[in-house]
Scaffold this motif. Structure first.
Motif, PDB file in Angstrom:
ATOM      1  N   CYS B 134       0.888  -1.409   0.682  1.00 57.67           N
ATOM      2  CA  CYS B 134      -0.351  -0.009  -0.016  1.00 57.67           C
ATOM      3  C   CYS B 134       0.834   1.189  -0.147  1.00 57.67           C
ATOM      4  O   CYS B 134       1.721   1.018   0.480  1.00 57.67           O
ATOM      5  N   TYR B 135       0.250   1.698  -1.159  1.00 55.51           N
ATOM      6  CA  TYR B 135       1.356   3.171  -0.651  1.00 55.51           C
ATOM      7  C   TYR B 135       0.061   4.635  -0.844  1.00 55.51           C
ATOM      8  O   TYR B 135      -1.119   4.348  -0.554  1.00 55.51           O
ATOM      9  N   ALA B 136       1.258   5.681  -0.234  1.00 51.27           N
ATOM     10  CA  ALA B 136       0.069   7.136  -0.797  1.00 51.27           C
ATOM     11  C   ALA B 136       0.181   8.253  -1.601  1.00 51.27           C
ATOM     12  O   ALA B 136       1.745   8.399  -0.884  1.00 51.27           O
ATOM     13  N   ALA B 183       3.045   0.189   7.528  1.00 54.79           N
ATOM     14  CA  ALA B 183       1.699  -0.130   6.811  1.00 54.79           C
ATOM     15  C   ALA B 183       1.657   0.384   5.715  1.00 54.79           C
ATOM     16  O   ALA B 183       1.219  -0.115   4.813  1.00 54.79           O
ATOM     17  N   ILE B 184       2.156   1.999   5.318  1.00 60.16           N
ATOM     18  CA  ILE B 184       2.040   2.363   4.655  1.00 60.16           C
ATOM     19  C   ILE B 184       3.859   2.128   3.015  1.00 60.16           C
ATOM     20  O   ILE B 184       5.032   2.788   4.235  1.00 60.16           O
ATOM     21  N   ALA B 185       4.324   1.655   2.311  1.00 61.41           N
ATOM     22  CA  ALA B 185       5.635   0.855   2.108  1.00 61.41           C
ATOM     23  C   ALA B 185       6.581   2.683   1.735  1.00 61.41           C
ATOM     24  O   ALA B 185       7.167   2.607   1.974  1.00 61.41           O
ATOM     25  N   GLU B 186       5.791   3.746   0.934  1.00 62.80           N
ATOM     26  CA  GLU B 186       6.183   4.780   0.246  1.00 62.80           C
ATOM     27  C   GLU B 186       5.242   5.643  -0.251  1.00 62.80           C
ATOM     28  O   GLU B 186       3.978   5.042  -0.636  1.00 62.80           O
ATOM     29  N   LEU B 187       5.637   7.131   0.376  1.00 60.25           N
ATOM     30  CA  LEU B 187       4.410   8.255  -1.002  1.00 60.25           C
ATOM     31  C   LEU B 187       5.057   8.601  -1.811  1.00 60.25           C
ATOM     32  O   LEU B 187       6.554   8.195  -2.345  1.00 60.25           O
ATOM     33  N   TRP B 188       3.994   8.881  -2.573  1.00 55.52           N
ATOM     34  CA  TRP B 188       4.429   8.348  -3.917  1.00 55.52           C
ATOM     35  C   TRP B 188       4.540   9.915  -4.380  1.00 55.52           C
ATOM     36  O   TRP B 188       3.118  11.130  -4.196  1.00 55.52           O
TER      37      TRP B 188
END
Lengths: 292, 234
Positions: B134-136, B183-188
């Motif tokens: 999951c990314y954000a 829980a969030i792998a990376e910010l895009w």
């Protein structure tokens, strides 16, 4: 003398459901694995963080089992609590028991450590599906005082079956949460008859959300859990398509029903208003063949 | 970010996505082929119908487009709070959606979640949190509950919660907290199409969130405790 499952503690439930003296706890209270987040908020911790996990036998078969203790923060899931459950499920991938038993009792995510709890529940979800994918059934027993709500209500429905008593409620948002957010006219959480016929075990069983309704007795839960050992997990596309069709029919058939009694009537049950008064055995006889 | 603008940025080579109320689905074109897109807009409350519809689309992709990657773009304020949804067994619909995502994964579909606006509680649990990764976007909002509501229920003064939230990622809303906790792998950021292609090319493995949480010092116990239970003596 019948032992009430509802009144029993998590440890008493494990002792009564599993074969006598077979349960061996992993990370017992003496290991002192507690929540650091509660301490930070000056909130009392528990030496088992509200969940007991370990190995035992059921009808002679090796099983892994977890039991949530509603007496500690309503069985709510925090970081340690959730990690113990994830670790137990992953242990099943290594030791390949006949089944994993989850004696659930939880209001959902523990707000004091909400983010850790939410993430932990999603890790439990992934782990349950991994265990089932490995061919090991995961069996839920739901009959505790706090029922099974929030993320744990989703977890329960990822498993192979839910064995429930009328007292064991199952849902997503608890009645109090809905009342607080949407008003008492949406859901009166103090109307106990309304609460039980909406989220109680009988309605869950008639909908097909629970697999079997049992009496509020540890022996009844044990007998049903033994029967459930024979289940074979099925996560095939075909199985999910069947479930999809059933859930679609549920919306079509009951989407306009205002009350559980309307749904029971639509299922062809005569005098449905009497169902809440029936003992489990009579309920099962009268509703046989009429479940959705 | 607006969903249509997001889709244009994710798929500069083109996309065909149909919007119907708060729901949308379709396909986007990448250098590596087509990607299936399923999402919601306007902080949708996920009730039984919406969960059922998303699940149906996942099954349709598995049936008709083997191995096509699935991008979940779910904008949600959480599960719909209503007596009717509970009466119909909304937790069963959420679980069904989660199972459908698992079936897709097991059939070889990459499943990627991108939180582009809001992700809250049950609506997040049954969708993006079940993705492989999951990314954000940096401006995304992720939470279980806001601090005033949390204060009312826990009986801990809101000032205290605000102070502690500066020190700990464990309870306060915020995408940064979910990043730190794994829980969030990376910010895009920047070239979103490049971010997507990189994510599609990444290896799929086990649930790595607790490893990331430990490495980022945001969730120190989840990994070690789970390992002790998995491998420890009874």
């Amino acid at each position: 003398m019948t032992q009430s499952y509802y009144e029993a503690s998590a440890r008493e439930r494990l002792a009564a459901v599993l074969d006598p003296s077979s349960f061996q706890e992993i990370l017992p209270p003496s290991a002192r694995v507690t929540s650091p987040h509660l301490r930070q908020l000056d909130t009392p911790a528990a030496f088992d963080d509200g969940i007991i996990v370990g190995e035992g036998r059921l009808d002679g078969q090796p099983v892994l089992a977890a039991a949530q203790e509603g007496g500690f923060m309503g069985g709510a899931v925090g970081e340690v609590h959730g990690a113990k459950l994830v670790g137990l499920l992953e242990r099943a991938l290594d030791t390949r028991p006949t089944a994993v038993l989850l004696l659930v009792e939880s209001g959902g995510v523990r707000l004091h450590e909400a983010n850790a709890g939410l993430i932990a529940v999603s890790e439990v979800m992934r782990a349950v599906l991994a265990v089932r994918g490995a061919g090991i059934p995961v069996i839920v027993l739901d009959g505790g005082q706090f029922g099974c709500f929030g993320g744990m209500g989703i977890v329960a429905r990822l498993c192979d079956t839910v064995i429930i008593s009328e007292e064991g409620r199952l849902g997503l948002s608890g009645p109090e949460v809905i009342e607080t957010t949407c008003g008492v006219e949406e859901f009166d959480s103090r109307d106990r008859a309304l609460v039980w016929r909406t989220v109680g075990g009988k309605h869950r069983t008639l909908l097909g959300e629970a697999g079997e309704l049992v009496a509020d007795a540890t022996a009844a839960f044990r007998a049903a859990a033994i029967r459930a050992l024979a289940l074979t997990p099925d996560l095939s596309l075909e199985a999910l398509e069947r479930e999809h069709a059933a859930l679609g029919q549920r919306i079509e058939r009951f989407g306009d029903c205002h009350d559980a009694v309307d749904i029971w009537r639509a299922l062809g049950i005569e005098a449905p208003e009497r169902l809440p008064l029936l003992e489990a055995a009579d309920f099962n006889t009268i509703t046989a063949g009429k479940r959705a | 970010m607006d969903a249509k603008l997001l889709l244009e940025q994710l798929f500069p080579a083109g996309q065909r996505v149909d919007f119907d109320g708060q729901y949308f689905s379709g396909t986007g074109q990448t250098a590596d082929g087509e990607v299936a897109v399923i999402g919601t807009t306007d902080a949708a409350a996920i009730g039984v119908e919406l969960a059922f519809r998303i699940a149906g689309q996942v099954l349709e992709i598995v049936r008709s487009h083997p191995r096509r990657p699935i991008l979940l773009l779910v904008d949600t304020q959480g599960q719909r709070l209503s007596r009717r949804d509970e009466l119909l067994g909304i937790n069963g619909y959420m679980a069904h959606l989660a199972k459908c995502i698992e079936v897709a994964r097991r059939a070889g579909h990459r499943v990627i979640g991108l939180v582009y606006s809001q992700a809250v509680s049950g609506g997040f649990l049954a969708s993006s949190m079940l993705a492989d990764t999951c990314y954000a976007l940096p401006e995304a909002e992720v939470r279980v509950m806001n601090l005033p509501a949390m204060s009312r229920i826990t009986k801990i003064p809101v000032e205290r919660l605000q102070d502690l939230s500066q020190l700990s990622p464990v309870f306060a809303p915020g995408v940064e907290n979910y990043l730190r906790m794994g829980a969030i792998a990376e910010l895009w950021q920047g070239d979103l199409a490049a971010c997507l292609e990189k994510a599609l090319a990444a290896a799929v493995g086990h649930d790595a969130r607790r490893d990331r949480g430990l490495a980022r010092q945001g969730r120190l116990l989840a990994g070690p405790v789970a390992e002790r239970v998995r491998h420890g003596g009874a």
